[in-house]
Design an enzyme around this catalytic site. Structure first.
Site, PDB file in Angstrom:
ATOM      1  N   GLY A 130       0.804  -1.160   0.008  1.00  0.00           N
ATOM      2  CA  GLY A 130      -0.008   0.081   0.113  1.00  0.00           C
ATOM      3  C   GLY A 130       0.835   1.252  -0.028  1.00  0.00           C
ATOM      4  CG  ASP A 188      -1.430  -0.656   9.712  1.00  0.00           C
ATOM      5  OD1 ASP A 188      -2.187   0.315   9.861  1.00  0.00           O
ATOM      6  OD2 ASP A 188      -1.723  -1.906   8.916  1.00  0.00           O
TER       7      ASP A 188
END
Length: 361
Positions: free
Chosen positions: A14, A143
């Site tokens: 991503g 994250d």
């Protein structure tokens, strides 16, 4: 590694803010210090699978100071198409790893810098071992769950975007006497929700590491009301499970499933338990596409420089990392084996509890 070298660089997985700053730093260090040529590989490993190989030579004129301000990646990226089990048009899968090795050799690369997360590194490392590629990794994930590094590229910007969202939600929450629920990204870890929740003055923060009880959340909402405040802010990580322990996911075209929907679930539960008017905001990919924060630009630049230096030293199968205000390097194998969830006895959890924030337990 003496003499002029050709090093490849690709972004995988991503996208996030700060990727272009890494690319810029690699080009500057490799060109100005070592006199090497940098090859930008398009669309991650897909560029190496294509014939002809999809790439462009990156020079200093292409990576000016404005580049580090850009979100996304100028090279493109992909989080699909595992080369060891590549989906074919007839529905079968095929091992195409040898084709990637062929692309690496076709370009005459001496080393490859891969910018990615744990999933990307697992694939790239396996490719490097089987195909004889000299690999150096640069960690990026909003994250922030990669082991052995205190921070990854993209995390700081994602937290800043989520915090700004809370800043914008607070006035409208107060104007309408509402409970505002903000759903943020966080595939398996609650780092974004926890950090943004503290920075943004949330009353409730829900993360996947701590199972919640709705009566505790309802009690917190009532407490806020009893103290004379007419609104409340709730932050929830997308990977939080329901009270029944169920993950909420959405299915997209092709059958792919991704987290999404827990914010609406929490909002409905709060409304039912407290009678409060609730509204839900889902940030989603807004957290990925922003202009990188100053800290992300700094971390990305430091990582890019160190990655090139590792190649110069002949140190491969290593990932650059941040530790104790310094750039270090660690084994890629160790980094992806050490998943970093939120520590329940860590500083931020203690801070949240010390501020009276409800964590749902």
């Amino acid at each position: 590694m003496k003499g002029e070298k050709r090093i490849g660089i690709l972004t995988s997985g991503g996208d996030c803010a700060g990727l272009n700053a890494v690319i810029r730093a690699v080009v500057h260090r490799a060109t100005l210090t070592y006199g090497w040529q940098v090859i930008g590989i398009k669309e991650g490993t897909m560029g190496l699978l294509s014939r002809p190989v999809q790439y462009e030579v990156l020079d200093l004129d292409m990576v000016g100071s404005s580049m580090m301000r850009q979100g996304g990646t100028i090279l493109g990226t992909t989080n699909r198409g595992n080369p060891f089990a590549f989906p074919m048009s007839d529905g079968t899968v095929k091992d195409r790893s040898a084709e990637i090795a062929g692309g690496y050799r076709e370009m005459g690369l001496d080393a490859l810098i891969g910018i990615g997360g744990d999933g990307s590194f697992a694939i790239l490392r396996k490719l490097a071992q089987q195909c004889g590629m000299n690999l150096v990794g640069v960690p990026k994930t909003i994250d922030n769950d990669l082991g052995l590094t205190e921070v990854s590229v993209g995390y700081d910007t994602a937290v800043a975007v989520a915090t700004e969202a809370l800043d914008r939600l607070q006035p409208t929450a107060a104007s309408h006497a509402r409970v505002m629920v903000l759903e943020v990204m966080g595939r398996d870890a609650g780092h974004i929700a926890l950090a943004a929740g503290i920075a943004g003055g949330a009353d409730v923060i829900l993360i996947p590491e701590i199972p919640f009880q709705m009566d505790r959340i309802a009690d917190k909402i009532r407490q806020v009301r009893n103290q004379g405040r007419n609104f409340a802010l709730v932050v929830v990580s997308e990977a939080v499970k329901t009270t029944e322990g169920k993950e909420i996911q959405k299915e997209y075209q092709g059958g792919e499933k991704r987290f999404g929907g827990i914010g609406n679930y929490i909002g409905e539960q709060i409304a039912a338990a407290t009678g409060a008017e609730t509204r839900v905001t889902v940030l989603g990919h807004v957290q990925r596409g922003s202009m990188p924060s100053p800290r992300d630009r700094l971390i990305a630049s430091a990582f890019g420089v160190h990655a090139v230096d590792l190649i110069a030293e002949g140190k491969f199968d290593r990932m650059v990392a941040w530790s104790n205000r310094e750039v270090i390097d660690v084994s890629i194998e160790d980094a992806i084996a050490r998943y970093q969830a939120v520590e329940l006895d860590g500083a931020l959890v203690k801070t949240a509890r010390g501020l009276g924030i409800c964590l749902g337990d």
